[in-house]
Design a protein around this motif. Sequence first.
Motif, mmCIF file in Angstrom:
data_model
loop_
_atom_site.group_PDB
_atom_site.id
_atom_site.type_symbol
_atom_site.label_atom_id
_atom_site.label_comp_id
_atom_site.label_asym_id
_atom_site.label_seq_id
_atom_site.Cartn_x
_atom_site.Cartn_y
_atom_site.Cartn_z
ATOM 1 N N LYS A 99 -5.176 4.660 -10.045
ATOM 2 C CA LYS A 99 -4.925 4.094 -8.711
ATOM 3 C C LYS A 99 -3.586 4.624 -8.233
ATOM 4 O O LYS A 99 -2.554 4.446 -8.873
ATOM 5 C CB LYS A 99 -4.935 2.566 -8.765
ATOM 6 N N LEU A 100 -3.648 5.302 -7.093
ATOM 7 C CA LEU A 100 -2.496 6.001 -6.557
ATOM 8 C C LEU A 100 -2.215 5.497 -5.150
ATOM 9 O O LEU A 100 -3.124 5.425 -4.318
ATOM 10 C CB LEU A 100 -2.818 7.508 -6.530
ATOM 11 N N GLU A 101 -0.964 5.137 -4.907
ATOM 12 C CA GLU A 101 -0.582 4.652 -3.578
ATOM 13 C C GLU A 101 0.302 5.703 -2.909
ATOM 14 O O GLU A 101 1.326 6.109 -3.457
ATOM 15 C CB GLU A 101 0.181 3.331 -3.718
ATOM 16 N N VAL A 102 -0.129 6.156 -1.736
ATOM 17 C CA VAL A 102 0.639 7.131 -0.953
ATOM 18 C C VAL A 102 0.668 6.638 0.484
ATOM 19 O O VAL A 102 -0.382 6.404 1.092
ATOM 20 C CB VAL A 102 0.003 8.550 -1.005
ATOM 21 N N SER A 103 1.865 6.466 1.030
ATOM 22 C CA SER A 103 2.027 6.005 2.414
ATOM 23 C C SER A 103 1.194 4.750 2.704
ATOM 24 O O SER A 103 0.429 4.701 3.657
ATOM 25 C CB SER A 103 1.649 7.108 3.408
ATOM 26 N N SER A 104 1.335 3.756 1.868
ATOM 27 C CA SER A 104 0.640 2.458 2.008
ATOM 28 C C SER A 104 -0.876 2.550 1.881
ATOM 29 O O SER A 104 -1.578 1.584 2.138
ATOM 30 C CB SER A 104 0.992 1.791 3.337
ATOM 31 N N LEU A 105 -1.403 3.717 1.536
ATOM 32 C CA LEU A 105 -2.838 3.865 1.314
ATOM 33 C C LEU A 105 -3.098 3.956 -0.184
ATOM 34 O O LEU A 105 -2.410 4.679 -0.898
ATOM 35 C CB LEU A 105 -3.368 5.130 1.998
ATOM 36 N N THR A 106 -4.106 3.213 -0.642
ATOM 37 C CA THR A 106 -4.448 3.233 -2.066
ATOM 38 C C THR A 106 -5.676 4.105 -2.277
ATOM 39 O O THR A 106 -6.676 3.962 -1.581
ATOM 40 C CB THR A 106 -4.717 1.808 -2.578
ATOM 41 N N ASN A 107 -5.562 5.014 -3.205
ATOM 42 C CA ASN A 107 -6.669 5.912 -3.549
ATOM 43 C C ASN A 107 -7.028 5.728 -5.011
ATOM 44 O O ASN A 107 -6.156 5.456 -5.838
ATOM 45 C CB ASN A 107 -6.258 7.376 -3.327
ATOM 46 N N GLU A 108 -8.297 5.905 -5.337
ATOM 47 C CA GLU A 108 -8.748 5.898 -6.723
ATOM 48 C C GLU A 108 -9.209 7.297 -7.078
ATOM 49 O O GLU A 108 -10.048 7.877 -6.381
ATOM 50 C CB GLU A 108 -9.911 4.919 -6.925
#
Length: 200
Positions: free
Chosen positions: A93-102
């Motif tokens: 789980k990666l958070e970049v610019s307030s967006l969470t990606n899996e």
Amino acid sequence: MNKVQVEILGLSASASTGGAYALLLKEIYGTRRLPIIIGAFEAQSIALEMEGIKPPRPLTHDLLKNIIDHLGGTITEVIIDELRDNTFFAKIKLEVSSLTNEIDSRPSDAIALAIRAGAPLYVSEEVMKIASFVPSSEEEREEDESDLEKPSSGKESIKSHPETKLAQLQDQLRDAIEKEDYERAAKIRDEINKLSSSSN
């Protein structure tokens, strides 16, 4: 999805899997253990980071962590969420610019990144039910007294430990059952029973 937080308990060479390593995860708020067979490169990468050894040039996992940092991203957690065809699957789980990606990953790569980022490790309850085991009380006592050694960056890691051997056998048993090799499964089951009774 119900998930269980785990930590790395140990890492040892697995002679039965041709140079691979057994990574043993421990449930933080419980007694279950989860063995995962990983490759030598990933084992070395995990061991180096756990021992605080920085190579002169970044390894692949260091490079990935550096790229994530430079892009302003944060690894928030890693979860081993599936066991399919005797293979574990993980997500970062990666958070970049307030967006969470899996991001799909092999567990070994995900764990190597998580320890570099200081991110928590989780295993889905479903995977724990299928693949984990509870050590005997004597094995737990031995562990408390001797405390498993931390992984080493050399070719050999943790000394042979009954719990690690049991984990490797259980992994082989799952594989034999998955391949419907019941004769081999019976032999492995007998070895597990013998090892369990000798430790009691």
